[in-house]
Design a protein around this motif. Structure first.
Motif, PDB file in Angstrom:
ATOM      1  N   THR A   5      64.091  43.446   2.546  1.00 48.85           N
ATOM      2  CA  THR A   5      64.845  42.607   3.472  1.00 48.85           C
ATOM      3  C   THR A   5      66.346  42.871   3.444  1.00 48.85           C
ATOM      4  N   ARG A  22      67.077  41.698   8.485  1.00 51.50           N
ATOM      5  CA  ARG A  22      65.995  41.037   9.227  1.00 51.50           C
ATOM      6  C   ARG A  22      66.547  40.702  10.614  1.00 51.50           C
ATOM      7  N   GLN A  25      64.903  38.406  13.100  1.00 53.00           N
ATOM      8  CA  GLN A  25      64.955  36.983  12.743  1.00 53.00           C
ATOM      9  C   GLN A  25      66.400  36.530  12.546  1.00 53.00           C
ATOM     10  N   ALA A  28      67.724  35.616   9.009  1.00 54.12           N
ATOM     11  CA  ALA A  28      67.440  34.332   8.366  1.00 54.12           C
ATOM     12  C   ALA A  28      66.905  34.563   6.959  1.00 54.12           C
ATOM     13  N   SER A  30      64.585  34.358   4.009  1.00 55.47           N
ATOM     14  CA  SER A  30      63.187  34.151   3.629  1.00 55.47           C
ATOM     15  C   SER A  30      63.117  34.052   2.115  1.00 55.47           C
ATOM     16  N   ASP A  67      64.678  30.810   7.277  1.00 58.84           N
ATOM     17  CA  ASP A  67      63.636  31.415   8.101  1.00 58.84           C
ATOM     18  C   ASP A  67      62.615  30.366   8.536  1.00 58.84           C
ATOM     19  N   TRP A  70      59.540  30.265   6.388  1.00 63.68           N
ATOM     20  CA  TRP A  70      59.914  29.686   5.101  1.00 63.68           C
ATOM     21  C   TRP A  70      59.957  28.166   5.209  1.00 63.68           C
TER      22      TRP A  70
END
Length: 266
Positions: A5, A22, A25, A28, A30, A67, A70
């Protein structure tokens, strides 16, 4: 250094580029990213060849906070599991803050929640103009507990109170005014601004830099185990409230929670 990541590269001068990867996303946080950031903080801290660390995000966002998957895991978790996961986040932030090297945030875009926390543990931050920031946890019926010691120390109690309670978004000039970022530049000037920021560190003793960072932290409110445990307990308490249940469900269902007035368009 192989991670899923994040990525790390070190140039011949000893400047380590630590990149959140990431982008789909919006970088974000995780559970895996939190663990990898904790691990890399230890590796970079111990590497005598590393003189400066630059933290940034891949794509157009710096870090959009927690995330979604998450967060869904936290909904299904027990109180003990939530505290354990929050502790991992707290220890990751502390590991980065305690890095005995200059840590510079290259803020390439938006930063919310945990992203603001990441900026707050850096020694300086240069942001791209047009970036947006926010401590948005109260919109979910939660509190920014885990990141609070670092954010409050960075922007001061008054600014923390205003932005953490209201969850209002703010722009780069405001971020600079409250001390979250130290400079604002156009996107095409970001790398040059980072170079200007890191250049003075090469004239300073690495050992003296580490000692000065330790001194600065000693002058502030201690972020120790007792304080961390207090924030984790308060976060766990808030997760168990009806407001959090409604706020998180509303977020996942893309509706407004019950406390938002019907006539509100916000």
């Amino acid at each position: 250094m192989n991670f899923e990541t994040i990525s790390v590269s070190v140039d011949r001068r000893g400047v380590a580029a630590l990149t959140l990867r990431r982008h789909a996303q919006h970088n974000a946080l995780s559970g895996l990213m939190i663990r990898e950031l904790t691990a890399v903080a230890g590796l970079l801290g111990d590497d005598r060849a590393v003189r400066v660390v630059v933290l940034t995000g891949e794509g157009e966002s710096f870090c959009a906070g927690g995330d979604l998957n998450w967060m869904k895991e936290q909904i299904a978790a027990t109180r003990e599991e939530r505290i354990a996961e929050a502790r991992r986040l707290a220890l990751m932030l502390k590991a980065l803050r305690d890095l005995p090297k200059p840590l510079i945030a290259r803020v390439n875009g938006q930063a919310y929640g945990g992203g603001v926390g990441l900026i707050s543990v850096c020694d300086a931050a240069i942001a791209v103009e047009g970036s947006r920031f926010g401590l948005t946890e109260t919109r979910l019926g939660l509190i920014p507990a885990t990141i609070s010691p670092y954010v409050a120390a960075r922007i001061g109690p008054a600014a923390f109170l205003r932005f953490a309670t209201s969850a209002r978004l703010f722009d780069t000039p405001t971020a600079r005014d409250i001390g979250l970022v130290s400079g604002i530049v156009a996107a095409d000037g970001l790398d040059a601004a980072i170079e200007t920021e890191i250049a003075p560190y090469f004239a300073a003793s690495p050992e003296a830099i580490a000692a000065t960072k330790s001194l600065a932290h000693a002058l502030a409110l201690p972020i120790d185990d007792k304080l961390i445990e207090m924030t984790l307990t308060r976060l766990a308490d808030t997760w168990e409230t009806p407001a959090a249940a409604d706020g998180i469900a509303a977020f996942l269902e893309k509706r407004k929670p019950g406390w938002v007035p019907v006539e509100s368009g916000k």
